[in-house]
Write an enzyme that holds these catalytic residues in place. Sequence first.
Site, short mmCIF file in Angstrom:
data_model
loop_
_atom_site.label_atom_id
_atom_site.label_comp_id
_atom_site.label_asym_id
_atom_site.label_seq_id
_atom_site.Cartn_x
_atom_site.Cartn_y
_atom_site.Cartn_z
CB ILE A 37 14.01 -10.33 20.89
CG1 ILE A 37 14.05 -9.10 21.78
CG2 ILE A 37 12.89 -11.27 21.28
CD1 ILE A 37 12.83 -8.20 21.61
CD GLU A 102 6.96 -18.54 20.21
OE1 GLU A 102 7.56 -17.45 20.15
OE2 GLU A 102 7.18 -19.40 21.09
CB VAL A 103 6.71 -14.64 14.29
CG1 VAL A 103 6.52 -13.38 13.45
CG2 VAL A 103 7.10 -14.27 15.73
CG HIS A 107 10.85 -16.95 11.62
ND1 HIS A 107 9.47 -16.87 11.52
CD2 HIS A 107 11.10 -17.62 12.78
CE1 HIS A 107 8.92 -17.47 12.56
NE2 HIS A 107 9.89 -17.94 13.34
CG HIS A 109 14.87 -19.98 14.63
ND1 HIS A 109 14.65 -19.23 15.76
CD2 HIS A 109 13.63 -20.29 14.17
CE1 HIS A 109 13.36 -19.09 15.97
NE2 HIS A 109 12.71 -19.74 15.03
P1 AMP Z 1 9.15 -19.22 16.06
O1 AMP Z 1 8.73 -19.87 17.33
O2 AMP Z 1 9.90 -20.12 15.13
O3 AMP Z 1 7.99 -18.51 15.37
O4 AMP Z 1 10.21 -18.12 16.46
C1 AMP Z 1 9.90 -16.79 16.70
C2 AMP Z 1 11.16 -16.14 17.20
O5 AMP Z 1 11.03 -14.73 17.09
C3 AMP Z 1 11.49 -16.43 18.67
O6 AMP Z 1 12.78 -17.04 18.75
C4 AMP Z 1 11.49 -15.05 19.33
O7 AMP Z 1 12.46 -14.91 20.33
C5 AMP Z 1 11.73 -14.15 18.15
N1 AMP Z 1 11.22 -12.78 18.29
C6 AMP Z 1 9.99 -12.39 18.68
N2 AMP Z 1 9.88 -11.06 18.65
C7 AMP Z 1 11.08 -10.59 18.21
C8 AMP Z 1 11.60 -9.29 17.96
N3 AMP Z 1 10.86 -8.18 18.16
N4 AMP Z 1 12.88 -9.18 17.53
C9 AMP Z 1 13.64 -10.29 17.34
N5 AMP Z 1 13.19 -11.54 17.55
C10 AMP Z 1 11.93 -11.69 17.98
#
Ligand code: AMP
Length: 123
Positions: A37, A102-103, A107, A109
């Site tokens: 996003i 963060e999530v 995942h 990238h």
């Molecule tokens: P990380 O810091 O590795 O956990 O990356 C989390 C990523 O999730 C970040 O690059 C955000 O931009 C991405 N992100 C957060 N919310 C969403 C969403 N709803 N759809 C797509 N990407 C997201």
Amino acid sequence: MSQSDYDPDNIFARILDGRLPSQPVDQDEQTFSFADINPQAPQHHLVIPRGAYTDLTDFADRASDSELAAWVRALARVAKTSGVAKEGYRVIVNIGGHGGQEVPHLHGHVLGGAPLGPMLTRR
Ligand code: AMP
């Protein structure tokens, strides 16, 4: 790490079960991939396993060989289909606090589409 440590309401869990929208670019039985996003490169996609894994360490501990292979193959497939494989790209997996995750759903990238610069910016 166990499945009980996994937050079933994290953003990517909600994307996986359709509670939140996303822009899918690839999917199979074990993986789902979608546009980031907040892209940090001309092409920036996220590749996640469908299973409930908090991070790479958890995934390596608990996932089946089939899930592990599917995720790695999906990373390379998304690089190809997003058009970055030929010129080169970067896969980043952030893990935990120091890793800047963060999530809390594993995942990868997949970034590319332009020279990406140094691997890390020195503080
Ligand atoms: P990380 O810091 O590795 O956990 O990356 C989390 C990523 O999730 C970040 O690059 C955000 O931009 C991405 N992100 C957060 N919310 C969403 C969403 N709803 N759809 C797509 N990407 C997201």
